[in-house]
Design an enzyme around this catalytic site. Structure first.
Site, mmCIF file in Angstrom:
data_model
loop_
_atom_site.group_PDB
_atom_site.id
_atom_site.type_symbol
_atom_site.label_atom_id
_atom_site.label_comp_id
_atom_site.label_asym_id
_atom_site.label_seq_id
_atom_site.Cartn_x
_atom_site.Cartn_y
_atom_site.Cartn_z
ATOM 1 N N HIS A 175 -3.942 -13.370 -3.744
ATOM 2 C CA HIS A 175 -4.110 -12.098 -3.047
ATOM 3 C C HIS A 175 -5.065 -12.214 -1.865
ATOM 4 O O HIS A 175 -4.773 -11.744 -0.772
ATOM 5 C CB HIS A 175 -4.606 -11.000 -3.981
ATOM 6 C CG HIS A 175 -4.881 -9.727 -3.252
ATOM 7 N ND1 HIS A 175 -3.877 -8.969 -2.682
ATOM 8 C CD2 HIS A 175 -6.045 -9.094 -2.937
ATOM 9 C CE1 HIS A 175 -4.411 -7.927 -2.063
ATOM 10 N NE2 HIS A 175 -5.720 -7.983 -2.209
ATOM 11 N N HIS A 225 0.811 -1.226 0.000
ATOM 12 C CA HIS A 225 0.000 0.000 0.000
ATOM 13 C C HIS A 225 0.843 1.274 0.000
ATOM 14 O O HIS A 225 0.669 2.161 0.843
ATOM 15 C CB HIS A 225 -0.949 0.004 1.193
ATOM 16 C CG HIS A 225 -2.192 -0.814 0.978
ATOM 17 N ND1 HIS A 225 -3.044 -0.616 -0.087
ATOM 18 C CD2 HIS A 225 -2.726 -1.836 1.697
ATOM 19 C CE1 HIS A 225 -4.046 -1.486 -0.021
ATOM 20 N NE2 HIS A 225 -3.878 -2.240 1.048
ATOM 21 N N HIS A 276 -6.487 -3.751 -5.154
ATOM 22 C CA HIS A 276 -6.292 -2.340 -5.491
ATOM 23 C C HIS A 276 -5.558 -2.121 -6.806
ATOM 24 O O HIS A 276 -5.297 -0.976 -7.176
ATOM 25 C CB HIS A 276 -5.583 -1.622 -4.338
ATOM 26 C CG HIS A 276 -6.487 -1.383 -3.176
ATOM 27 N ND1 HIS A 276 -7.177 -0.214 -2.986
ATOM 28 C CD2 HIS A 276 -6.849 -2.197 -2.153
ATOM 29 C CE1 HIS A 276 -7.915 -0.297 -1.889
ATOM 30 N NE2 HIS A 276 -7.732 -1.503 -1.367
ATOM 31 N N HIS A 336 -4.001 -9.114 1.340
ATOM 32 C CA HIS A 336 -5.279 -8.409 1.372
ATOM 33 C C HIS A 336 -5.592 -7.706 2.690
ATOM 34 O O HIS A 336 -5.821 -6.505 2.703
ATOM 35 C CB HIS A 336 -6.419 -9.359 1.015
ATOM 36 C CG HIS A 336 -7.734 -8.661 0.797
ATOM 37 N ND1 HIS A 336 -7.927 -7.764 -0.222
ATOM 38 C CD2 HIS A 336 -8.910 -8.724 1.465
ATOM 39 C CE1 HIS A 336 -9.167 -7.303 -0.174
ATOM 40 N NE2 HIS A 336 -9.783 -7.871 0.839
#
Length: 374
Positions: free
Chosen positions: A209, A97, A156, A303
């Site tokens: 994921h 992220h 994402h 995730h």
């Protein structure tokens, strides 16, 4: 090591596109399809090394250089199927992220490619402040060492998520147009969704994921998944079937969004509705059934944000890995990664030190804590 107690999953913010944002999303998807012009100059190894060094120094690459990197990445990714096997030893990394400093920490302690092989579980972008650095750096490594860097698609790596959680805005703020974002999104359809780690001496280990799907009994079904820059999630949980036909768009959403149900015992549904996701929660029995059907030892997934960095679920048949120790403002959040040796033995590492700054002020921590062999 002792098995951490399961903790509630961190909910994703509900998808809520206004009419204007929804129209813009449709426009973006159309533009991505049109923006597939070939690059007239191929990147050399020296170009790629210089590109990576520029990112390490905290410098944004030019728009032209990004377009060239995207083309190089697509060419490398096209040589692999939507799922494939890799041989250990290998390091498995969870969601990052946009935490570029954490990616640099992991390379420092686990080793640099091509000396070390890596599987990344997706969610490279959104929510963090340096998504561009993370994703571009990994794409650069994929071009340099295509046999040693394996980049799975995450929830994402999707146009609709980027419009809500920050990656689109990050690209727009730095480059004053959406051209860079549109170029990068061309990579999304080519990312694989599953990698199997094959130690030869033991059952294979699944890397994904997020989870599994009601219509994914065997991995060969994955080849029916459409590969698009966005992921179909509207009305996802209503049914995995449409007029009696299996919905393979839906299956992709499950792989990127489905969660293990933390509840066990009688009364737990095989596939339960998840209020915090765009997919299902699957039971421990479904996990066991899927692993047996596909001759797998266990499932490694990303995730979810797990405060310990590593979380065991479903009687240790699932390991969730979250690698962004600098994610958010929670001082108690750790990051983890796994090392898998030639025999399929898994060693876990926990990163605990927070790092202030980002790629413009790189700092490194002390050695991570090795918690032992599973």
């Amino acid at each position: 090591p002792q098995t951490p107690n399961p903790k509630p999953q961190t909910p994703e913010r509900a998808l809520n596109l206004s009419e204007g944002a929804g129209s813009r999303l449709i426009f973006l998807i159309k533009m991505i399809s049109k923006n597939r012009k070939p690059i007239d100059k191929n990147l050399t190894k020296e170009d790629l090394v210089a590109f990576a060094q520029r990112l390490q120094a905290g410098l944004y690459p030019t728009e032209r250089a990004i377009q060239q990197l995207v083309q190089c990445s697509i060419e490398a990714l096209q040589k692999r199927l939507i799922y494939y096997d890799v041989s250990p030893p290998v390091v498995v990394v969870g969601s990052l992220h946009g935490c570029f400093e954490d990616l640099m920490q992991i390379f420092k302690w686990a080793g640099d490619p091509p000396l070390v092989q890596y599987v990344f579980l997706g969610n490279y972008v959104d929510k963090g402040s340096h998504s561009l650095f993370v994703f571009l750096y990994l794409l650069c490594l994929k071009c340099l060492y295509p046999a040693d860097i394996h980049l799975l698609r995450g929830a994402h790596e999707s146009v609709s998520m980027n419009k809500i959680f920050g990656f689109f805005d990050e690209c727009l703020a730095e480059y004053a147009s959406d051209k860079v974002y549109l170029s990068i999104c061309q990579v999304y359809p080519y990312l694989p969704v599953i990698v199997r780690i094959d130690p030869k001496t033991d059952l294979k280990i699944l890397c994904v994921h997020s989870g599994i799907s009601p219509i994914l009994d065997h991995l060969s079904t994955l080849f029916k998944i459409p590969r698009t820059p966005d992921v179909k999630i509207e009305s996802k949980v209503k049914s995995a079937f449409s007029n009696g036909q299996q919905d393979y768009d839906s299956m992709l959403a499950d792989i990127l969004w489905a969660d293990p149900n933390p509840k066990t015992g009688e009364g737990v549904l095989p596939w339960d509705f998840s209020e915090n996701s765009f997919s299902y929660m699957f039971s421990e029995e479904k996990t066991k059934q899927f692993l047996v059907n596909n001759k797998l030892k266990l499932m490694i997934r990303g995730h979810d944000l797990v405060p310990e960095g590593i979380l065991y679920q479903h009687n240790r048949m699932i390991i969730t890995v979250f690698s962004a120790v600098n994610f958010g403002n929670d001082p108690k959040n750790f990051g983890g990664f796994l090392m898998i040796n030639e025999h399929g033995e898994i060693e876990q590492f926990i990163l605990k030190e927070k790092i202030k700054g980002g790629p413009r002020e790189p700092k490194l921590s002390d050695d991570p804590i090795a918690d032992g062999i599973i």
